[in-house]
Write a protein that holds these residues in place. Structure first.
Motif, PDB file in Angstrom:
ATOM      1  N   THR A 162      49.541  36.669  58.651  1.00  0.00           N
ATOM      2  CA  THR A 162      49.824  37.982  58.066  1.00  0.00           C
ATOM      3  C   THR A 162      48.765  38.318  57.016  1.00  0.00           C
ATOM      4  O   THR A 162      47.873  37.520  56.730  1.00  0.00           O
ATOM      5  CB  THR A 162      51.216  37.996  57.424  1.00  0.00           C
ATOM      6  OG1 THR A 162      51.265  37.041  56.353  1.00  0.00           O
ATOM      7  CG2 THR A 162      52.291  37.651  58.440  1.00  0.00           C
ATOM      8  N   SER A 163      48.883  39.512  56.438  1.00  0.00           N
ATOM      9  CA  SER A 163      47.930  39.966  55.416  1.00  0.00           C
ATOM     10  C   SER A 163      48.695  40.381  54.174  1.00  0.00           C
ATOM     11  O   SER A 163      49.839  40.825  54.250  1.00  0.00           O
ATOM     12  CB  SER A 163      47.100  41.143  55.933  1.00  0.00           C
ATOM     13  OG  SER A 163      46.325  40.760  57.054  1.00  0.00           O
ATOM     14  N   LEU A 164      48.050  40.252  53.034  1.00  0.00           N
ATOM     15  CA  LEU A 164      48.643  40.649  51.762  1.00  0.00           C
ATOM     16  C   LEU A 164      47.629  41.466  50.980  1.00  0.00           C
ATOM     17  O   LEU A 164      46.457  41.075  50.877  1.00  0.00           O
ATOM     18  CB  LEU A 164      49.037  39.420  50.932  1.00  0.00           C
ATOM     19  CG  LEU A 164      49.578  39.729  49.539  1.00  0.00           C
ATOM     20  CD1 LEU A 164      50.978  40.335  49.634  1.00  0.00           C
ATOM     21  CD2 LEU A 164      49.602  38.481  48.660  1.00  0.00           C
ATOM     22  N   THR A 165      48.083  42.574  50.433  1.00  0.00           N
ATOM     23  CA  THR A 165      47.214  43.395  49.584  1.00  0.00           C
ATOM     24  C   THR A 165      47.639  43.248  48.136  1.00  0.00           C
ATOM     25  O   THR A 165      48.807  43.432  47.798  1.00  0.00           O
ATOM     26  CB  THR A 165      47.261  44.868  50.002  1.00  0.00           C
ATOM     27  OG1 THR A 165      46.717  44.992  51.330  1.00  0.00           O
ATOM     28  CG2 THR A 165      46.445  45.736  49.053  1.00  0.00           C
ATOM     29  N   ILE A 166      46.686  42.902  47.299  1.00  0.00           N
ATOM     30  CA  ILE A 166      46.913  42.709  45.872  1.00  0.00           C
ATOM     31  C   ILE A 166      46.333  43.908  45.133  1.00  0.00           C
ATOM     32  O   ILE A 166      45.204  44.326  45.404  1.00  0.00           O
ATOM     33  CB  ILE A 166      46.228  41.420  45.386  1.00  0.00           C
ATOM     34  CG1 ILE A 166      46.748  40.213  46.168  1.00  0.00           C
ATOM     35  CG2 ILE A 166      46.447  41.221  43.890  1.00  0.00           C
ATOM     36  CD1 ILE A 166      45.924  38.956  45.980  1.00  0.00           C
ATOM     37  N   GLN A 167      47.109  44.438  44.208  1.00  0.00           N
ATOM     38  CA  GLN A 167      46.671  45.606  43.457  1.00  0.00           C
ATOM     39  C   GLN A 167      46.265  45.212  42.042  1.00  0.00           C
ATOM     40  O   GLN A 167      46.872  44.336  41.430  1.00  0.00           O
ATOM     41  CB  GLN A 167      47.804  46.632  43.369  1.00  0.00           C
ATOM     42  CG  GLN A 167      48.256  47.160  44.708  1.00  0.00           C
ATOM     43  CD  GLN A 167      49.393  48.146  44.564  1.00  0.00           C
ATOM     44  OE1 GLN A 167      49.770  48.538  43.457  1.00  0.00           O
ATOM     45  NE2 GLN A 167      49.944  48.573  45.689  1.00  0.00           N
ATOM     46  N   CYS A 168      45.267  45.890  41.535  1.00  0.00           N
ATOM     47  CA  CYS A 168      44.795  45.677  40.174  1.00  0.00           C
ATOM     48  C   CYS A 168      44.665  47.030  39.486  1.00  0.00           C
ATOM     49  O   CYS A 168      43.957  47.915  39.982  1.00  0.00           O
ATOM     50  CB  CYS A 168      43.446  44.959  40.187  1.00  0.00           C
ATOM     51  SG  CYS A 168      42.709  44.709  38.560  1.00  0.00           S
ATOM     52  N   GLN A 169      45.357  47.164  38.361  1.00  0.00           N
ATOM     53  CA  GLN A 169      45.356  48.418  37.611  1.00  0.00           C
ATOM     54  C   GLN A 169      44.863  48.157  36.201  1.00  0.00           C
ATOM     55  O   GLN A 169      45.302  47.215  35.550  1.00  0.00           O
ATOM     56  CB  GLN A 169      46.770  48.990  37.557  1.00  0.00           C
ATOM     57  CG  GLN A 169      46.903  50.306  36.806  1.00  0.00           C
ATOM     58  CD  GLN A 169      46.394  51.480  37.616  1.00  0.00           C
ATOM     59  OE1 GLN A 169      46.764  51.683  38.764  1.00  0.00           O
ATOM     60  NE2 GLN A 169      45.524  52.288  37.014  1.00  0.00           N
ATOM     61  N   VAL A 170      43.952  49.014  35.739  1.00  0.00           N
ATOM     62  CA  VAL A 170      43.401  48.868  34.392  1.00  0.00           C
ATOM     63  C   VAL A 170      43.790  50.087  33.578  1.00  0.00           C
ATOM     64  O   VAL A 170      43.854  51.202  34.126  1.00  0.00           O
ATOM     65  CB  VAL A 170      41.865  48.765  34.436  1.00  0.00           C
ATOM     66  CG1 VAL A 170      41.309  48.354  33.077  1.00  0.00           C
ATOM     67  CG2 VAL A 170      41.429  47.791  35.497  1.00  0.00           C
ATOM     68  N   ASP A 171      44.001  49.902  32.279  1.00  0.00           N
ATOM     69  CA  ASP A 171      44.438  51.029  31.452  1.00  0.00           C
ATOM     70  C   ASP A 171      43.271  51.873  30.943  1.00  0.00           C
ATOM     71  O   ASP A 171      43.479  52.836  30.213  1.00  0.00           O
ATOM     72  CB  ASP A 171      45.278  50.525  30.271  1.00  0.00           C
ATOM     73  CG  ASP A 171      44.460  49.732  29.257  1.00  0.00           C
ATOM     74  OD1 ASP A 171      44.945  49.544  28.130  1.00  0.00           O
ATOM     75  OD2 ASP A 171      43.345  49.283  29.603  1.00  0.00           O
ATOM     76  N   SER A 172      42.061  51.512  31.299  1.00  0.00           N
ATOM     77  CA  SER A 172      40.873  52.274  30.896  1.00  0.00           C
ATOM     78  C   SER A 172      39.935  52.404  32.089  1.00  0.00           C
ATOM     79  O   SER A 172      39.992  51.599  33.016  1.00  0.00           O
ATOM     80  CB  SER A 172      40.131  51.566  29.760  1.00  0.00           C
ATOM     81  OG  SER A 172      40.987  51.257  28.696  1.00  0.00           O
ATOM     82  N   GLN A 173      39.068  53.365  32.030  1.00  0.00           N
ATOM     83  CA  GLN A 173      38.096  53.514  33.108  1.00  0.00           C
ATOM     84  C   GLN A 173      37.002  52.470  32.946  1.00  0.00           C
ATOM     85  O   GLN A 173      36.424  52.331  31.859  1.00  0.00           O
ATOM     86  CB  GLN A 173      37.487  54.924  33.067  1.00  0.00           C
ATOM     87  CG  GLN A 173      38.486  56.008  33.430  1.00  0.00           C
ATOM     88  CD  GLN A 173      37.826  57.382  33.537  1.00  0.00           C
ATOM     89  OE1 GLN A 173      36.771  57.609  32.975  1.00  0.00           O
ATOM     90  NE2 GLN A 173      38.446  58.275  34.278  1.00  0.00           N
ATOM     91  N   VAL A 174      36.731  51.753  33.990  1.00  0.00           N
ATOM     92  CA  VAL A 174      35.715  50.703  33.955  1.00  0.00           C
ATOM     93  C   VAL A 174      34.815  50.841  35.172  1.00  0.00           C
ATOM     94  O   VAL A 174      35.266  51.246  36.245  1.00  0.00           O
ATOM     95  CB  VAL A 174      36.341  49.287  33.933  1.00  0.00           C
ATOM     96  CG1 VAL A 174      37.085  49.045  32.638  1.00  0.00           C
ATOM     97  CG2 VAL A 174      37.246  49.072  35.122  1.00  0.00           C
ATOM     98  N   THR A 175      33.572  50.504  34.979  1.00  0.00           N
ATOM     99  CA  THR A 175      32.629  50.593  36.090  1.00  0.00           C
ATOM    100  C   THR A 175      32.757  49.378  36.999  1.00  0.00           C
ATOM    101  O   THR A 175      32.852  49.505  38.213  1.00  0.00           O
ATOM    102  CB  THR A 175      31.190  50.701  35.555  1.00  0.00           C
ATOM    103  OG1 THR A 175      31.104  51.850  34.720  1.00  0.00           O
ATOM    104  CG2 THR A 175      30.196  50.823  36.708  1.00  0.00           C
ATOM    105  N   MET A 176      32.742  48.205  36.401  1.00  0.00           N
ATOM    106  CA  MET A 176      32.680  46.993  37.202  1.00  0.00           C
ATOM    107  C   MET A 176      34.030  46.281  37.224  1.00  0.00           C
ATOM    108  O   MET A 176      34.628  46.013  36.181  1.00  0.00           O
ATOM    109  CB  MET A 176      31.604  46.057  36.652  1.00  0.00           C
ATOM    110  CG  MET A 176      30.223  46.699  36.626  1.00  0.00           C
ATOM    111  SD  MET A 176      28.914  45.530  36.280  1.00  0.00           S
ATOM    112  CE  MET A 176      28.858  44.661  37.830  1.00  0.00           C
TER     113      MET A 176
END
Lengths: 117, 107
Positions: free
Chosen positions: A17-31
């Protein structure tokens, strides 16, 4: 500093199977970066994800196995595809952000602990 | 290629004793060295970086280019220093981590 959240915090998945992991940042970041930490091992960089361009993968990691999305400056996803037990690991999201002393620092998310059975 | 070596997987000291966590690196360019710490049940966080020449929580680290080392030191360890410590090398935009040293400070 940048505050980073990841979802899910942990999961147990079946092989194939496949799993998608989400990443959320509270500020705008380039990298943004995705790392893997296998049991008893150090952190290994999977890929660098910059908004507006395709992710850059490190040696040993390929897009078909670890597709990454970066739709905007505060969000990214990493998918672990066609999982096998060897993919059991902690997956960490990281961002480069201006820290103390006005130097750029890498801030890390809490990680996603993945177990593949 | 960038490489970081932390020779000690585990290090145990008593409270009040000096502690040194070793880190050696290999890099042909101009290195940027960092120490990251991960306390129990917390996320990985930056402890200090060599260009800042700072002391954080009593810890210092000096970059020795001749010996290609960046050892982390604290003269008097505290129980709250118990954690995993990772040395990291940043040459370009990428960070390469060592395998980490688990420090235990006993009362």
């Amino acid at each position: 500093s940048a505050v980073i959240s990841q979802k899910p915090s942990r999961d147990i998945c079946q092989r194939g199977t496949s799993l998608t992991i989400q990443c959320q940042v509270d500020s705008q970041v380039t990298m943004m970066f995705w790392y893997r930490q296998q049991p008893g091992q150090s952190l290994t960089l999977i890929a660098t994800a910059n908004q507006g361009s395709e992710a850059t993968y490190e040696s040993g990691f390929v897009i078909d196995k670890f597709p990454i999305s970066r739709p905007n400056l505060t969000f990214s996803t990493l998918t672990v595809s066609n999982m096998s037990p060897e993919d059991s690991s902690i997956y960490l999201c990281s961002v480069e952000y201006l820290g103390r002393g006005l130097n750029y620092e890498q801030y890390f998310g809490p990680g996603t602990r993945l177990t593949v059975t | 290629a960038q490489r970081v070596t932390q020779p000690e997987k585990l290090l145990s000291v008593f409270k009040g004793a000096p502690v040194e966590l070793k880190c050696n690196y290999s890099y042909s360019g101009s290195p940027e060295l960092f120490w990251y710490v991960q306390y129990s049940r917390q996320r990985l966080q930056l402890l200090l970086r060599h260009i800042s020449r700072e002391s954080i929580k009593g810890f210092t680290a000096d970059l020795n280019k001749g010996e290609t080392s960046f050892h982390l030191k604290k003269p008097f360890a505290q129980e709250e220093d118990s954690a995993m410590y990772y040395c990291a090398l940043g040459g370009s935009e990428k960070l390469v981590f060592g395998k980490g040293t688990k420090l235990t400070v006993n009362p």
